[in-house]
Each structure stands twice: as structure tokens, then as C-alpha cells.
Design a protein around this motif. Sequence first.
Motif, short mmCIF file in Angstrom:
data_model
loop_
_atom_site.label_atom_id
_atom_site.label_comp_id
_atom_site.label_asym_id
_atom_site.label_seq_id
_atom_site.Cartn_x
_atom_site.Cartn_y
_atom_site.Cartn_z
N PRO A 4 46.78 45.64 33.12
CA PRO A 4 45.49 46.35 33.07
C PRO A 4 44.30 45.45 33.41
N VAL A 5 44.38 44.17 33.07
CA VAL A 5 43.28 43.26 33.39
C VAL A 5 43.29 42.93 34.88
N VAL A 6 44.48 42.69 35.44
CA VAL A 6 44.58 42.49 36.88
C VAL A 6 44.05 43.72 37.62
N ASP A 7 44.40 44.90 37.13
CA ASP A 7 43.93 46.13 37.77
C ASP A 7 42.41 46.23 37.75
N SER A 8 41.78 45.76 36.66
CA SER A 8 40.32 45.86 36.57
C SER A 8 39.65 45.01 37.64
N ILE A 9 40.24 43.86 37.96
CA ILE A 9 39.70 43.01 39.03
C ILE A 9 39.88 43.70 40.37
N GLU B 57 26.50 50.45 40.26
CA GLU B 57 27.78 50.51 39.54
C GLU B 57 28.18 49.14 39.02
N ALA B 58 28.09 48.14 39.88
CA ALA B 58 28.48 46.79 39.48
C ALA B 58 27.59 46.28 38.35
N SER B 59 26.29 46.58 38.44
CA SER B 59 25.36 46.11 37.41
C SER B 59 25.67 46.74 36.07
N VAL B 60 25.96 48.03 36.07
CA VAL B 60 26.29 48.71 34.82
C VAL B 60 27.56 48.12 34.20
N ALA B 61 28.58 47.87 35.04
CA ALA B 61 29.83 47.32 34.53
C ALA B 61 29.64 45.89 34.02
N TYR B 62 28.84 45.11 34.73
CA TYR B 62 28.62 43.72 34.33
C TYR B 62 27.83 43.64 33.03
N GLU B 63 26.83 44.48 32.89
CA GLU B 63 26.06 44.50 31.64
C GLU B 63 26.91 45.02 30.49
N ALA B 64 27.76 46.00 30.78
CA ALA B 64 28.64 46.54 29.74
C ALA B 64 29.61 45.46 29.24
N ALA B 65 29.99 44.54 30.12
CA ALA B 65 30.87 43.44 29.70
C ALA B 65 30.18 42.57 28.66
N HIS B 66 28.89 42.30 28.86
CA HIS B 66 28.14 41.54 27.85
C HIS B 66 28.10 42.29 26.52
N ASP B 67 27.88 43.59 26.59
CA ASP B 67 27.84 44.40 25.37
C ASP B 67 29.19 44.35 24.65
N LYS C 230 41.96 31.89 28.22
CA LYS C 230 42.85 31.66 27.09
C LYS C 230 43.10 32.94 26.30
N MET C 231 42.51 34.05 26.74
CA MET C 231 42.63 35.31 25.98
C MET C 231 42.87 36.48 26.93
N LEU C 232 43.82 36.28 27.85
CA LEU C 232 44.31 37.32 28.76
C LEU C 232 43.40 37.59 29.94
N GLY C 233 42.24 36.93 30.00
CA GLY C 233 41.30 37.16 31.09
C GLY C 233 41.53 36.22 32.25
N PRO C 234 40.66 36.30 33.25
CA PRO C 234 40.80 35.43 34.42
C PRO C 234 40.21 34.05 34.16
N THR C 235 40.54 33.11 35.03
CA THR C 235 39.85 31.84 35.01
C THR C 235 38.44 32.04 35.55
N GLY C 236 37.57 31.07 35.26
CA GLY C 236 36.23 31.10 35.82
C GLY C 236 35.19 31.82 35.00
N ILE C 237 35.54 32.22 33.78
CA ILE C 237 34.52 32.83 32.92
C ILE C 237 34.65 32.32 31.49
N GLY C 238 33.52 31.95 30.93
CA GLY C 238 33.42 31.58 29.53
C GLY C 238 32.24 32.30 28.92
N ALA D 13 36.64 41.81 34.13
CA ALA D 13 38.01 41.59 33.68
C ALA D 13 38.06 41.12 32.23
N LEU D 14 37.08 40.31 31.81
CA LEU D 14 37.03 39.90 30.41
C LEU D 14 36.85 41.11 29.51
N HIS D 15 36.03 42.05 29.93
CA HIS D 15 35.87 43.31 29.20
C HIS D 15 37.24 43.97 29.01
#
Length: 425
Positions: free
Chosen positions: A56-61, A82-92, A244-252, A303-305
Motif C-alpha cells: 500500500p505504501v509503494v502504491d501511494s508513491i 491536488e499535490a498540495s492538499v496531499a502534502y499538507e495532509a501528510a503533515h497533519d 525505518k517505519m515502512l516509508g520511503p528513504t529520503g524523508i524525516g 508515502a509516509l502518510h
Amino acid sequence: MGTQETYPIDVGAIREDFPILDRMVGGDIETPGEGEGDTQPLVYLDNAATSHTPEPVVDSIADYYRGYNSNVHRGIHHLSQEASVAYEAAHDRVAEFIGASGREEVVFTKNTTEAMNLVAYAWGLAELGPGDTVVLTEMEHHASLVTWQQIAKRTGADIEFIRVDDEGRLDMDHAAALIDDSTEMVSVVHVSNVLGTITPAAELAEMAHAHDAYIFVDGAQSAPTRPVDVEAIDADFFAFSGHKMLGPTGIGVLYGKEHLLEAMDPYLYGGEMIRSVTYEDSTWEDLPWKFEAGTPVIAQGIALHAAIDYLDDIGMQNVRAHEDHLAEYAYNRLAGFDDVEVYGPPGDERGGLVAFNLAGVHAHDLSSILNDHGVAIRAGDHCTQPLHDKLGVPASTRASFYIYNTREEIDALVDAVDDARQLFA
């Protein structure tokens, strides 16, 4: 490999979302997935370094790149919105996951290390000076130790280290003695990536705040494996990594109390993080965007979301219970060998990893033998050279567990270690 009745979680169903776990390894590394010659089923026990990523995480990417790939906050057109809404929702979603008050307290970085550097440079260079002290622990990851060490050299501040006792626990009496009115920052690992020690972060936060100091909690090994509430800890800063928690590399993620982030100047400058620019001066965007210069980690944030959703569907209490179960089982089995030294507190007092050494065998040699058995572990100093110096060893072998691991895989690890014992006997 495991059932819902055997484990706190349904490991069998979870493993179906990780096709990489079905790989055979040990063949030709020039053609990944197409091994030649002798191969073994993969037993992946290197999760403290990087976990695997479920479908499901791979699919989200893939959905982002196939459906609404666009830059955020800069376009009026539909895809950008669309991208902005999804990116902001990830922070939430991250804010909800760690108990922050809102997206203003959640900054996306490349990893935990960058989050540490952000605070060290944006806060430390401005606030530290001669006579000030930063208090660390003897089991800090280099991301913390090296960063604050170098900032102290630039500012004239001092570094002090809370002792670790022979069983891998923090000496809290020593902590109380070190944290005083000269202390400006206490920076501590939440779960040691070598000893498995779970530090009393809330107690350390209380000590720091009693002296008007701040606390930075390195959650790289805790946020993926147990419930985290930054407000309950009363952390001023908290950081962790997606990979380290099922997400992609490149994000902390850097969490910071809003009033502290508001008072700090940006660490990076450029596009996206500005409100207005003239030839003479610039002003900064609102939080958290003022700390996210340039095109941000859009796909990774989305993907972290998805990774957080996946973990929350399992339940972080259940994730912790499974980790604790495996860690205790592995500790007890490995400690049963009289020529194997296991580092850190007992199995029922640690996070989901076990570092150990086989007497007379370098960790790299042991890792190579385990690899021949298909067992993937980590060998080296694990970015904790001073801690290994304290332990009196150049390196250690580390097995680390996650939601898809089983007791049978730990048995495979122990059998491989036993084979190594016979080989080197």
C-alpha cells in the motif's frame, strides 16, 4: 510463519504485503532477484537500519507519480492543488501520529540526521556560547554526538555525557548532577540502536526544564516501534525517519514546539520558504514551510502518510508488543550461548533489537557467515564508535526486528550463530 493466535499481530497477513520477504538470496548480486547457485530464503533482521515497504505504501508513491505529479504551493492548476492538499495532509497525519498540536510543529527533512542538524544550526549557533553546556548520553548516535560536538566547537560551548552503566541503563543520578543551570540543551536517544535501552525521556525533559534548558529526543528507533506522544514526553524537539517505519528513504520529521520553531531563523534558504523578497531583504513563510526550502519531499511525504496509516491499522500498542516479544525471545536464546556476549539490559527491558558478539570472531566475519545462511543483519559500530569504545569492542553484530518478523526467523539466526560457533571452535 506465525499466526494471529501466536503473536500479538497477524504476522502471516502482514507478510503478504511484503513480497521482498519471499526472495531467495545468496546468488549473483549483479542481477538482483535472479540469484545463481546456492540460495537461501531471506531472513531480514536489519530493520533498525531500514525497514521494508508494504505494497500500500509503494502504491501511494506510484499513484502520486501516475495521477497527480506536480509541485506544491506554486501552481493554480488542478494537479498542483491536488499535490498540495496531499502534502499538507501528510503533515497533519504526522502531527496526529506523534501527538503534536498541528502541522505547524511538523517539518519534513531528509532524515533524522538532517532534523538534528537543523536544530543545531538554526538554534544552536544562535543560542550557545562559552559557559553553556549541551548534555548528551554515552550511547548517542553520531547524528547527535557529532552534530552537537561540532556546534560546540564553533560556539565555545561544552559537551557533557550522561554515563551508561554496565547493564546499558542511563545513570540517572549522574544525569541529575550534569543537568544544571549551565545546561542549554539535553539531546538524548529515545531507544538505543545498539543497547536497545529505552531512556526515560519524560524524566530527562523534566530535569532539563527545571533548569530552563530544552530537550531534543532522537526518536529514530522509537517512533517506528511504539506509541509516541511528544506532549506527554514534553519534548521540545523530536525527530525520526520514514525509512525505518515502512516509508520511503529520503524523508524525516522534525517536531518542534511551535513557539521555538517560530523564534528560530531558517536553516536553508531559497524558494518555497519565503513570503516576500526584495533586493535588500526577505521575509519567511509561515510554519512549517519556512524550514522546507526548495521543492520538498512530496512523494515521500505522501508515502509516509500511507505508512503511518498502515501502522495505525495494526495499532502501535500491538507493534510494540510484537517487538518486545521478539526482542525478549532473541535475547534469551542468544544469551544461552556461553561464548556469546549480548549488550544492553535484559530482554524484557529493551526495544526490538539485540546487539551481540561471538567470542574471538569479528562482527564482520560473523555477519558474512550469517549471510551465507540467508540471514541479513548489521555488523559494525552502528554509528556509535564512542559507545563501542566504552564496551571495549571494535564492532558488534545487531539483529533488529519488525512487524513481519517471526520467532522462526530468530531460530534461523540462532542456528546460523551456532554454526559459526562450530566453525570457529
